[in-house]
Write a protein that holds these residues in place. Sequence first.
Motif, PDB file in Angstrom:
ATOM      1  N   VAL A   6       7.928  -0.399 -74.927  1.00 13.68           N
ATOM      2  CA  VAL A   6       7.078   0.523 -74.156  1.00 13.68           C
ATOM      3  C   VAL A   6       5.791  -0.172 -73.733  1.00 13.68           C
ATOM      4  O   VAL A   6       5.411  -0.142 -72.550  1.00 13.68           O
ATOM      5  CB  VAL A   6       6.772   1.799 -74.975  1.00 13.68           C
ATOM      6  CG1 VAL A   6       5.633   2.600 -74.375  1.00 13.68           C
ATOM      7  CG2 VAL A   6       8.028   2.651 -75.111  1.00 13.68           C
ATOM      8  N   LEU A   7       5.108  -0.803 -74.681  1.00  8.94           N
ATOM      9  CA  LEU A   7       3.840  -1.470 -74.354  1.00  8.94           C
ATOM     10  C   LEU A   7       4.058  -2.593 -73.355  1.00  8.94           C
ATOM     11  O   LEU A   7       3.250  -2.783 -72.443  1.00  8.94           O
ATOM     12  CB  LEU A   7       3.167  -1.987 -75.625  1.00  8.94           C
ATOM     13  CG  LEU A   7       2.718  -0.907 -76.610  1.00  8.94           C
ATOM     14  CD1 LEU A   7       2.139  -1.530 -77.861  1.00  8.94           C
ATOM     15  CD2 LEU A   7       1.728   0.051 -75.958  1.00  8.94           C
ATOM     16  N   TRP A   8       5.164  -3.319 -73.501  1.00  6.84           N
ATOM     17  CA  TRP A   8       5.440  -4.385 -72.543  1.00  6.84           C
ATOM     18  C   TRP A   8       5.711  -3.820 -71.160  1.00  6.84           C
ATOM     19  O   TRP A   8       5.194  -4.310 -70.164  1.00  6.84           O
ATOM     20  CB  TRP A   8       6.605  -5.263 -72.996  1.00  6.84           C
ATOM     21  CG  TRP A   8       6.993  -6.195 -71.897  1.00  6.84           C
ATOM     22  CD1 TRP A   8       8.153  -6.232 -71.208  1.00  6.84           C
ATOM     23  CD2 TRP A   8       6.157  -7.191 -71.298  1.00  6.84           C
ATOM     24  NE1 TRP A   8       8.113  -7.198 -70.233  1.00  6.84           N
ATOM     25  CE2 TRP A   8       6.885  -7.802 -70.267  1.00  6.84           C
ATOM     26  CE3 TRP A   8       4.861  -7.621 -71.542  1.00  6.84           C
ATOM     27  CZ2 TRP A   8       6.366  -8.823 -69.478  1.00  6.84           C
ATOM     28  CZ3 TRP A   8       4.342  -8.643 -70.747  1.00  6.84           C
ATOM     29  CH2 TRP A   8       5.094  -9.225 -69.741  1.00  6.84           C
ATOM     30  N   ARG A   9       6.519  -2.776 -71.078  1.00  7.43           N
ATOM     31  CA  ARG A   9       6.851  -2.205 -69.771  1.00  7.43           C
ATOM     32  C   ARG A   9       5.592  -1.706 -69.070  1.00  7.43           C
ATOM     33  O   ARG A   9       5.408  -1.929 -67.875  1.00  7.43           O
ATOM     34  CB  ARG A   9       7.868  -1.077 -69.922  1.00  7.43           C
ATOM     35  CG  ARG A   9       8.427  -0.666 -68.564  1.00  7.43           C
ATOM     36  CD  ARG A   9       9.632   0.191 -68.658  1.00  7.43           C
ATOM     37  NE  ARG A   9      10.795  -0.553 -69.092  1.00  7.43           N
ATOM     38  CZ  ARG A   9      12.024  -0.083 -69.053  1.00  7.43           C
ATOM     39  NH1 ARG A   9      12.254   1.132 -68.599  1.00  7.43           N
ATOM     40  NH2 ARG A   9      13.045  -0.801 -69.457  1.00  7.43           N
ATOM     41  N   LEU A  10       4.718  -1.051 -69.817  1.00  9.44           N
ATOM     42  CA  LEU A  10       3.477  -0.541 -69.225  1.00  9.44           C
ATOM     43  C   LEU A  10       2.543  -1.690 -68.847  1.00  9.44           C
ATOM     44  O   LEU A  10       1.923  -1.662 -67.778  1.00  9.44           O
ATOM     45  CB  LEU A  10       2.798   0.438 -70.184  1.00  9.44           C
ATOM     46  CG  LEU A  10       3.621   1.701 -70.499  1.00  9.44           C
ATOM     47  CD1 LEU A  10       2.942   2.535 -71.578  1.00  9.44           C
ATOM     48  CD2 LEU A  10       3.888   2.528 -69.245  1.00  9.44           C
TER      49      LEU A  10
ATOM     50  N   LEU B 286       0.077  -5.818 -64.981  1.00  4.85           N
ATOM     51  CA  LEU B 286      -0.026  -7.237 -64.636  1.00  4.85           C
ATOM     52  C   LEU B 286       0.484  -7.497 -63.221  1.00  4.85           C
ATOM     53  O   LEU B 286      -0.103  -8.278 -62.476  1.00  4.85           O
ATOM     54  CB  LEU B 286       0.762  -8.085 -65.641  1.00  4.85           C
ATOM     55  CG  LEU B 286       0.056  -8.400 -66.938  1.00  4.85           C
ATOM     56  CD1 LEU B 286       1.045  -8.949 -67.971  1.00  4.85           C
ATOM     57  CD2 LEU B 286      -1.079  -9.388 -66.715  1.00  4.85           C
ATOM     58  N   ALA B 287       1.568  -6.840 -62.846  1.00  4.15           N
ATOM     59  CA  ALA B 287       2.112  -7.009 -61.493  1.00  4.15           C
ATOM     60  C   ALA B 287       1.100  -6.553 -60.447  1.00  4.15           C
ATOM     61  O   ALA B 287       0.891  -7.232 -59.435  1.00  4.15           O
ATOM     62  CB  ALA B 287       3.427  -6.244 -61.348  1.00  4.15           C
ATOM     63  N   ARG B 288       0.453  -5.426 -60.697  1.00  5.73           N
ATOM     64  CA  ARG B 288      -0.571  -4.931 -59.756  1.00  5.73           C
ATOM     65  C   ARG B 288      -1.738  -5.904 -59.656  1.00  5.73           C
ATOM     66  O   ARG B 288      -2.233  -6.191 -58.567  1.00  5.73           O
ATOM     67  CB  ARG B 288      -1.067  -3.557 -60.184  1.00  5.73           C
ATOM     68  CG  ARG B 288      -0.073  -2.469 -59.934  1.00  5.73           C
ATOM     69  CD  ARG B 288      -0.641  -1.100 -60.292  1.00  5.73           C
ATOM     70  NE  ARG B 288       0.377  -0.089 -60.083  1.00  5.73           N
ATOM     71  CZ  ARG B 288       0.770   0.771 -61.000  1.00  5.73           C
ATOM     72  NH1 ARG B 288       0.204   0.788 -62.198  1.00  5.73           N
ATOM     73  NH2 ARG B 288       1.711   1.651 -60.734  1.00  5.73           N
ATOM     74  N   ALA B 289      -2.181  -6.396 -60.803  1.00  4.58           N
ATOM     75  CA  ALA B 289      -3.302  -7.340 -60.807  1.00  4.58           C
ATOM     76  C   ALA B 289      -2.933  -8.624 -60.068  1.00  4.58           C
ATOM     77  O   ALA B 289      -3.751  -9.168 -59.316  1.00  4.58           O
ATOM     78  CB  ALA B 289      -3.717  -7.642 -62.249  1.00  4.58           C
TER      79      ALA B 289
ATOM     80  N   GLU C  91      -9.471 -13.618 -62.236  1.00  8.01           N
ATOM     81  CA  GLU C  91      -9.409 -12.398 -61.424  1.00  8.01           C
ATOM     82  C   GLU C  91      -8.261 -11.499 -61.893  1.00  8.01           C
ATOM     83  O   GLU C  91      -8.440 -10.290 -62.059  1.00  8.01           O
ATOM     84  CB  GLU C  91      -9.229 -12.781 -59.949  1.00  8.01           C
ATOM     85  CG  GLU C  91      -9.182 -11.617 -59.007  1.00  8.01           C
ATOM     86  CD  GLU C  91      -8.938 -12.043 -57.564  1.00  8.01           C
ATOM     87  OE1 GLU C  91      -8.910 -11.150 -56.706  1.00  8.01           O
ATOM     88  OE2 GLU C  91      -8.755 -13.256 -57.289  1.00  8.01           O
ATOM     89  N   VAL C  92      -7.101 -12.087 -62.110  1.00 11.02           N
ATOM     90  CA  VAL C  92      -5.949 -11.322 -62.614  1.00 11.02           C
ATOM     91  C   VAL C  92      -6.272 -10.759 -63.994  1.00 11.02           C
ATOM     92  O   VAL C  92      -6.031  -9.579 -64.276  1.00 11.02           O
ATOM     93  CB  VAL C  92      -4.677 -12.196 -62.659  1.00 11.02           C
ATOM     94  CG1 VAL C  92      -3.549 -11.490 -63.401  1.00 11.02           C
ATOM     95  CG2 VAL C  92      -4.236 -12.573 -61.253  1.00 11.02           C
TER      96      VAL C  92
ATOM     97  N   ASP D 199      -9.476  -4.442 -67.237  1.00 11.38           N
ATOM     98  CA  ASP D 199     -10.088  -3.186 -66.790  1.00 11.38           C
ATOM     99  C   ASP D 199      -9.092  -2.037 -66.852  1.00 11.38           C
ATOM    100  O   ASP D 199      -9.424  -0.924 -67.271  1.00 11.38           O
ATOM    101  CB  ASP D 199     -10.626  -3.317 -65.359  1.00 11.38           C
ATOM    102  CG  ASP D 199     -11.877  -4.177 -65.278  1.00 11.38           C
ATOM    103  OD1 ASP D 199     -12.491  -4.455 -66.337  1.00 11.38           O
ATOM    104  OD2 ASP D 199     -12.235  -4.593 -64.154  1.00 11.38           O
ATOM    105  N   ARG D 200      -7.859  -2.291 -66.458  1.00 11.44           N
ATOM    106  CA  ARG D 200      -6.816  -1.253 -66.498  1.00 11.44           C
ATOM    107  C   ARG D 200      -6.491  -0.859 -67.941  1.00 11.44           C
ATOM    108  O   ARG D 200      -6.265   0.316 -68.223  1.00 11.44           O
ATOM    109  CB  ARG D 200      -5.566  -1.729 -65.773  1.00 11.44           C
ATOM    110  CG  ARG D 200      -5.751  -1.836 -64.277  1.00 11.44           C
ATOM    111  CD  ARG D 200      -4.541  -2.465 -63.603  1.00 11.44           C
ATOM    112  NE  ARG D 200      -4.767  -2.635 -62.203  1.00 11.44           N
ATOM    113  CZ  ARG D 200      -4.675  -1.674 -61.297  1.00 11.44           C
ATOM    114  NH1 ARG D 200      -4.371  -0.466 -61.656  1.00 11.44           N
ATOM    115  NH2 ARG D 200      -4.894  -1.925 -60.028  1.00 11.44           N
ATOM    116  N   LEU D 201      -6.455  -1.826 -68.839  1.00 14.78           N
ATOM    117  CA  LEU D 201      -6.192  -1.502 -70.249  1.00 14.78           C
ATOM    118  C   LEU D 201      -7.328  -0.685 -70.855  1.00 14.78           C
ATOM    119  O   LEU D 201      -7.087   0.244 -71.622  1.00 14.78           O
ATOM    120  CB  LEU D 201      -5.968  -2.770 -71.075  1.00 14.78           C
ATOM    121  CG  LEU D 201      -4.628  -3.446 -70.937  1.00 14.78           C
ATOM    122  CD1 LEU D 201      -4.522  -4.616 -71.919  1.00 14.78           C
ATOM    123  CD2 LEU D 201      -3.475  -2.492 -71.157  1.00 14.78           C
ATOM    124  N   HIS D 202      -8.559  -1.048 -70.507  1.00 13.25           N
ATOM    125  CA  HIS D 202      -9.696  -0.272 -71.015  1.00 13.25           C
ATOM    126  C   HIS D 202      -9.675   1.166 -70.503  1.00 13.25           C
ATOM    127  O   HIS D 202     -10.116   2.073 -71.199  1.00 13.25           O
ATOM    128  CB  HIS D 202     -11.017  -0.945 -70.643  1.00 13.25           C
ATOM    129  CG  HIS D 202     -11.355  -2.105 -71.509  1.00 13.25           C
ATOM    130  ND1 HIS D 202     -11.512  -2.023 -72.878  1.00 13.25           N
ATOM    131  CD2 HIS D 202     -11.556  -3.407 -71.205  1.00 13.25           C
ATOM    132  CE1 HIS D 202     -11.799  -3.210 -73.371  1.00 13.25           C
ATOM    133  NE2 HIS D 202     -11.821  -4.070 -72.386  1.00 13.25           N
TER     134      HIS D 202
END
Length: 191
Positions: free
Chosen positions: A60-64, A69-72, A86-87, A93-96
Amino acid sequence: MASPKHSRRVVSRDQVVRGACRFFLTHGMIDMDRLAVHLAISRATLYRVAHSRDGLLGEVLWRLAQRQLARARQRREQGGADGVLEVTWSFVDRLHAAVPFRAFLRGEPDTAARVLFTTSGLVHRRVVSVQREILRETHRGLPWPPSLLDQTAYLYVRIIESALYAELFGAAPPDPEVVERAARAVLPQHG
């Protein structure tokens, strides 16, 4: 003809992981009993397909994480070390901002550490693998001896993890400028 008592619902691993992702995003954790009810399968079937709670949490954590990561990576505009950073900062930021993920870290720190950082969870190994790809993308034309690429990806990920998950290590989050200097120090400065 099988009686309803003995009939089984067939469920794939992908269906279980997708259902677990939805459950995690709603609850910030995975309760296997509640997840089995949510998926309309028995607890035994859930464990037969998922094998273990830690393994399922890792998936689950990997899939999310993979989505973020793909978006970044898609939004990256720079190359070289600046592109890698940058990535990273976009992903961090997304994880936070991920409320369910932060709730999981606070609510189950020992499980989080086990799933995120050990081989049983597979998350760390997969993140290092993606980091190798990011290094190749951002440092095009740089001849990467395989051992150097592997070591650089591993060290870079460990630096970022130590800052991102400082609370799991019993430390206060380090100054972002110090983290960036340390991360930049392991990256090739051209490419």
